[in-house]
Scaffold this motif. Structure first.
Motif, PDB file in Angstrom:
ATOM      1  N   GLN A 248      -4.484  -4.730   6.857  1.00 57.83           N
ATOM      2  CA  GLN A 248      -3.153  -4.129   6.929  1.00 57.83           C
ATOM      3  C   GLN A 248      -3.210  -2.625   6.711  1.00 57.83           C
ATOM      4  OE1 GLN A 248       0.370  -5.630   7.206  1.00 57.83           O
ATOM      5  NE2 GLN A 248      -1.117  -6.653   8.528  1.00 57.83           N
ATOM      6  N   LEU A 249      -4.016  -2.188   5.737  1.00 60.10           N
ATOM      7  CA  LEU A 249      -4.166  -0.752   5.504  1.00 60.10           C
ATOM      8  C   LEU A 249      -4.712  -0.052   6.750  1.00 60.10           C
ATOM      9  CD1 LEU A 249      -5.549  -0.610   1.861  1.00 60.10           C
ATOM     10  CD2 LEU A 249      -3.592   0.692   2.716  1.00 60.10           C
ATOM     11  N   LEU A 250      -5.656  -0.679   7.405  1.00 62.01           N
ATOM     12  CA  LEU A 250      -6.250  -0.090   8.598  1.00 62.01           C
ATOM     13  C   LEU A 250      -5.233  -0.038   9.738  1.00 62.01           C
ATOM     14  CD1 LEU A 250      -8.725   1.054   9.949  1.00 62.01           C
ATOM     15  CD2 LEU A 250      -9.547  -1.271  10.357  1.00 62.01           C
ATOM     16  N   THR A 251      -4.487  -1.097   9.912  1.00 65.02           N
ATOM     17  CA  THR A 251      -3.492  -1.144  10.984  1.00 65.02           C
ATOM     18  C   THR A 251      -2.363  -0.142  10.746  1.00 65.02           C
ATOM     19  OG1 THR A 251      -3.974  -3.485  11.390  1.00 65.02           O
ATOM     20  CG2 THR A 251      -1.871  -2.637  12.209  1.00 65.02           C
ATOM     21  N   LEU A 252      -1.839  -0.130   9.526  1.00 62.95           N
ATOM     22  CA  LEU A 252      -0.723   0.769   9.207  1.00 62.95           C
ATOM     23  C   LEU A 252      -1.148   2.226   9.266  1.00 62.95           C
ATOM     24  CD1 LEU A 252       0.712  -1.255   6.180  1.00 62.95           C
ATOM     25  CD2 LEU A 252       1.816  -0.964   8.410  1.00 62.95           C
ATOM     26  N   GLY A 253      -2.311   2.528   8.727  1.00 65.66           N
ATOM     27  CA  GLY A 253      -2.780   3.914   8.726  1.00 65.66           C
ATOM     28  C   GLY A 253      -3.104   4.438  10.099  1.00 65.66           C
ATOM     29  N   GLY A 254      -3.402   3.532  11.032  1.00 66.15           N
ATOM     30  CA  GLY A 254      -3.734   3.968  12.381  1.00 66.15           C
ATOM     31  C   GLY A 254      -2.588   4.665  13.090  1.00 66.15           C
ATOM     32  N   GLY A 426       3.775  -0.560  -8.609  1.00 67.73           N
ATOM     33  CA  GLY A 426       4.643  -1.667  -8.994  1.00 67.73           C
ATOM     34  C   GLY A 426       4.804  -2.661  -7.861  1.00 67.73           C
ATOM     35  N   ASP A 427       5.724  -3.588  -8.049  1.00 69.83           N
ATOM     36  CA  ASP A 427       5.929  -4.673  -7.096  1.00 69.83           C
ATOM     37  C   ASP A 427       6.799  -4.190  -5.940  1.00 69.83           C
ATOM     38  OD1 ASP A 427       6.172  -7.030  -5.779  1.00 69.83           O
ATOM     39  OD2 ASP A 427       7.424  -8.023  -7.285  1.00 69.83           O
ATOM     40  N   MET A 428       6.171  -4.054  -4.781  1.00 74.14           N
ATOM     41  CA  MET A 428       6.904  -3.642  -3.587  1.00 74.14           C
ATOM     42  C   MET A 428       7.178  -4.825  -2.666  1.00 74.14           C
ATOM     43  SD  MET A 428       7.422  -0.274  -3.588  1.00 74.14           S
ATOM     44  CE  MET A 428       7.637  -0.098  -5.357  1.00 74.14           C
ATOM     45  N   ALA A 429       6.906  -6.038  -3.169  1.00 75.12           N
ATOM     46  CA  ALA A 429       7.119  -7.217  -2.327  1.00 75.12           C
ATOM     47  C   ALA A 429       8.600  -7.478  -2.089  1.00 75.12           C
ATOM     48  CB  ALA A 429       6.465  -8.437  -2.975  1.00 75.12           C
ATOM     49  N   ALA A 472       1.323  -0.850   0.656  1.00 75.75           N
ATOM     50  CA  ALA A 472       0.879  -0.132   1.852  1.00 75.75           C
ATOM     51  C   ALA A 472       1.976  -0.097   2.901  1.00 75.75           C
ATOM     52  CB  ALA A 472      -0.376  -0.785   2.417  1.00 75.75           C
ATOM     53  N   GLN A 473       2.714  -1.180   3.029  1.00 76.63           N
ATOM     54  CA  GLN A 473       3.805  -1.212   4.009  1.00 76.63           C
ATOM     55  C   GLN A 473       4.901  -0.216   3.640  1.00 76.63           C
ATOM     56  OE1 GLN A 473       4.702  -5.388   3.782  1.00 76.63           O
ATOM     57  NE2 GLN A 473       3.315  -5.926   5.460  1.00 76.63           N
ATOM     58  N   ALA A 474       5.252  -0.147   2.366  1.00 79.28           N
ATOM     59  CA  ALA A 474       6.256   0.828   1.921  1.00 79.28           C
ATOM     60  C   ALA A 474       5.752   2.251   2.110  1.00 79.28           C
ATOM     61  CB  ALA A 474       6.610   0.567   0.457  1.00 79.28           C
ATOM     62  N   MET A 475       4.474   2.493   1.775  1.00 78.93           N
ATOM     63  CA  MET A 475       3.892   3.816   1.975  1.00 78.93           C
ATOM     64  C   MET A 475       3.965   4.223   3.447  1.00 78.93           C
ATOM     65  SD  MET A 475       0.580   3.274  -0.507  1.00 78.93           S
ATOM     66  CE  MET A 475      -0.452   4.353   0.483  1.00 78.93           C
ATOM     67  N   ALA A 476       3.599   3.298   4.321  1.00 77.83           N
ATOM     68  CA  ALA A 476       3.586   3.613   5.752  1.00 77.83           C
ATOM     69  C   ALA A 476       4.990   3.942   6.253  1.00 77.83           C
ATOM     70  CB  ALA A 476       2.999   2.440   6.533  1.00 77.83           C
TER      71      ALA A 476
END
Length: 825
Positions: A248-254, A426-429, A472-476
């Motif tokens: 997921q980190l690789l996909t989002l960061g791309g 923290g919890d970003m879920a 990672a999703q929130a960061m992206a």
């Protein structure tokens, strides 16, 4: 001076916030008094009624804000707010509705902090509703029940003014049977960044995107030519599989313009999975089956970062703070950091064919003190990624300065912004948490740009090392909105480090005494570094004797690096188990080259040879070894011509070799002899093998006694021989006398030595050349010897006597010597 605390890196103190809020209330008191003197309108009366009930009832209903789109609206956009409401009270809420409340723009970064911390509805601080048709009504909301809402409003209806950050409240108003009037029962606050046009000066923002994991590979490898790697578990396969954290980190960061920060150990571990590998399963291992997943992930990574800036951390991401505070006083610890730094670039380049930057050090959470900076730069890094809570502004600077700070000695501290860097922990879920974090991140970024609109700055954001999928999703989401906004441009980390520093920005690093205790308690201990030191010393002794050092030095060198990894923070027990496992496995390997135990030996005579066997169970040969045999009592037993003797040793893989030592005895009695292997530089290798040699030397007195016994035997034999001769002569004389006295005897009957009845005479009588005659019985006795034993034919081998030495032990035998074995002559 209002923004003096904006860049301090930490939230304002409770006392500071209380003073700020009290001041705001006092400033609004005259206005409130004037309003109260006016005739009360129905709306004002409702607001007054709501304010009376707000303190007790504004938390009855939980308002969750699950999405806000667009995150940073511009002219012509329609803002849509969606979420849910949940009645946490015990009474049904009736005549309820959800509405939006947009307040005036906030004055700066501290004001955003204050607004984010408030809970519950606060009249005077929370604005009025937008109202009208931009509400969603609910006739009833029973206790414990949740319902969804979604409100869309054109941005022009929000009455936003100049560029800035606006507080956006989502509230539920209604009534209960206990409080039968409309009042606010729940509220959630967020922020609406408003920059409809392009800013004259944009902040340059470098966002670090980390691909880092925990330690997965063990020190163990297979004995085959490929040295099949062994993993501690199969968790890495789960992380790189589709949907996994690293995937997921690789996909989002791309899709983002970010600086990739890689741990070379992660790449090496995934690369090890592309071939045959095994997974530890208790005391055994099982075959790994995720080669295709590993190849796909590495291929995807190579394509993603091919045209991006890549920063490589030292191999396995060593814990710089632990090294500085606990490890630097343990010998060779800093050498490991240098080795980990040196191998980083080649590892990344070899696996994904990208030449990374290796001039950056990144302590945990960007927390630095002088000792950490010194350790970080000792391995060759000239840029240290710090955080603004470690370099707090103490002067009159009223804005957040650029990241680059020269701190002396040619070292640059690249200071990341505390607020932006910690936003997604923290919890970003939960959608509510993620949405609020994204909006606050954008609000802080815009407020930072508005601090000094004519002064361009370079800002760095360094998030947590191993973000979860939801983080990672929130960061992206936030980074994409920032890069699509009108007030920020993307920048690489190297460019940010080279940007012109603000002359008034602090360059003073906080002392060691102010290093956060929470981080210090998670550091590796001195004992951990001593275990690493012990392992390194064992490896140094072991590699000297190997014909193919790379099979051992490389995997154990990298395992030692992994033992210092930052990923052991918060997992002290697992880290200790890993380091002990590496040390134990190495000791087991060194133990495969050893001396075979010997039992006690017997030595009869003045000299003999003693065999000692060296066994090599490694798959490769060993050399540069010396075998020393030492006598504890050289006056009784010498090895060679002295107390000890040495011989060089070279043994092929999976073979044994026996070495013979010549000994000489001087006196009888037991002697302790010790066999010991040494490296050529004089270091003892393995355990010594002691055994006892029992010396039973034949002295001159014993030889005299034996000689006298032999002489007596010869004399006795000679006497018996003469007696036989005399007896034979008497018998012959008697025979002649008997023959002459016989009457009528004919010559044919006479006894003759050479008679016609046989070659040797008649009647079994023999006669020698002197005329002596032996009887058949005497002849048979002469054949049997004096004691009746058979004599040996001339030239035949003499029989083995009990005192004769045993034959030599087979030189290639690996079995222990038997009890009371005789040593080689």
């Amino acid at each position: 001076m209002a923004e003096a605390a904006d860049f301090q890196g930490t939230s304002p103190s409770p006392a500071h916030r209380w003073l700020r809020r009290t001041g705001a209330l006092l400033a609004g008191a005259p206005l409130l008094a004037g309003l109260l003197q006016l005739p009360a309108s129905p709306a004002a009366h409702a607001a007054e009624t709501a304010s009376v009930a707000a303190a007790s009832g504004s938390r009855t209903v939980d308002v969750s804000l699950d999405s806000l789109s667009p995150s940073a609206p511009t002219d012509g956009d329609t803002v849509t707010v969606s979420g849910s409401i949940t009645n946490k009270g015990k009474q049904t809420v009736t005549d309820a509705h959800v509405g939006l409340r947009v307040g005036p723009s906030l004055s700066g970064r501290v004001a955003i902090d204050d607004a984010a911390e408030r809970t519950g509805f606060q009249p005077g601080l929370d604005p009025l509703e937008v109202g009208g048709k931009y509400v969603q009504k609910f006739s009833a909301l029973p206790a414990g029940v949740s319902q969804r809402f979604s409100i869309s409003v054109p941005v022009k209806e929000l009455d936003l003014g100049s560029d800035g950050v606006y507080q956006l409240g989502v509230s539920l108003s209604g009534q209960t049977s206990a409080e039968p009037w409309e009042h606010v029962l729940g509220i959630e606050r967020t922020f609406l960044p408003w920059q409809p046009g392009a800013a004259d000066t944009r902040t340059k923002t470098a966002y670090l995107w980390p691909l880092i994991s925990t330690v997965h590979l063990s020190a163990e490898t297979g004995s085959d030519a490929q040295q099949t790697p062994v993993f501690q578990n199969d968790e890495l396969a789960e992380e790189i599989a589709p949907g996994g954290r690293l995937d997921q980190l690789l996909t989002l960061g791309g899709d983002l313009d970010v600086t990739w920060v890689l741990d070379p150990d992660l790449l090496a571990s995934v690369d090890a999975m592309t071939g045959n590998y095994r997974i530890q399963d208790g005391d055994t291992t099982t075959a790994g089956k995720n080669q295709a997943v590993a190849k796909e992930w590495l291929d995807k990574l190579e394509k993603t970062v091919s045209d991006k800036e890549v920063v490589a951390l030292p191999f396995a991401d060593p814990d710089l703070a632990s090294l500085a505070h606990r490890g630097k006083d343990v010998a060779d610890s800093l050498n490991h950091l240098k080795d980990a730094t040196d191998v980083a670039s080649d590892t990344v380049d070899t696996i994904i064919h990208v030449k990374p930057e290796t001039d950056f050090a990144w302590p945990v959470n960007g927390a630095v003190d002088p000792s950490i900076v010194k350790v970080a730069t000792s391995a060759g890094a000239h840029k240290v990624i710090a955080r603004s809570d470690s370099l707090r502004e103490t002067g009159d600077l009223t804005y957040t300065p650029s990241a680059a700070r020269p701190i002396g000695g040619g070292t640059t501290a690249v200071v990341s912004d505390y607020r932006l860097s910690t936003e997604f922990q923290g919890d970003m879920a939960k959608a509510d948490s993620s949405t609020l974090a994204v909006q606050e991140f954008l609000a802080q970024a815009l407020a930072l740009n508005l601090q000094e609109p004519n002064h361009q700055r370079s800002i760095v954001v360094a998030p947590q090392r191993m973000p979860s999928v939801s983080q990672a999703q929130a960061m992206a989401t936030a980074v994409k909105a920032l890069q699509n906004g009108n007030w920020s441009d993307a920048e690489g980390l190297s460019a940010a480090a080279k940007a012109k520093p603000d002359p008034d920005a602090t360059t003073t690093i906080r002392p060691v005494s102010l290093y956060p205790l929470s981080l210090k308690n998670q550091e590796l201990t001195r004992s951990d570094f001593e275990t690493i030191q012990t392992t390194q010393h064992t490896l140094d002794r072991f590699k000297v004797i190997l014909t193919d050092k790379s099979r051992v030095v490389t995997p154990f060198g990298r395992a030692i690096d992994r033992g210092m990894s930052t990923s052991w923070r918060g997992r002290a027990t697992q880290g200790e188990t890993f380091r002990d496992g590496v040390d134990t496995y190495l000791n087991n390997l060194t133990g495969l080259v050893k001396l075979i135990d010997k039992s006690d030996a017997k030595l009869s005579g003045r000299s003999a040879t003693i065999p000692v066997t060296v066994q090599n169970n490694l798959v490769q040969g060993v050399h540069h070894l010396v075998l020393r045999l030492t006598s504890k009592q050289p006056t009784r037993l010498k090895i060679g011509n002295a107390a000890y003797y040495e011989q060089p040793i070279q043994v092929a893989g999976e073979h044994s070799q026996s070495v013979k030592f010549t000994t000489s005895s001087k006196a009888n009695g037991p002697v302790t002899v010790t066999a010991q292997l040494f490296t050529e530089d004089g270091q003892a290798y393995g355990s010594a093998v002691p055994f006892e040699v029992k010396v039973t030397e034949i002295t001159p007195t014993v030889m005299l006694v034996i000689g006298g016994g032999v002489l007596l035997l010869v004399l006795a034999g000679f006497r018996m021989y003469t007696q036989r001769k005399r007896a034979a002569a008497r018998q012959a004389e008697e025979a002649r006398e008997n023959a002459s006295d016989a009457e009528g005897g004919t010559e044919a009957e006479a006894t003759s030595v050479h008679g016609v009845n046989g070659v040797n005479g008649v009647n079994g009588v023999n006669k020698d050349a002197a005329g002596t005659v032996d009887t058949v019985e005497d002849t048979e006795r002469s054949k049997d010897g004096p004691d009746g034993d058979s004599t040996t034919e001339p030239g035949a081998d003499a029989p083995e006597q009990p005192s004769d030495p045993a034959p030599d032990t087979a030189p290639e035998s690996t079995d222990p010597s038997g009890t009371g074995e005789r040593v080689d002559r």
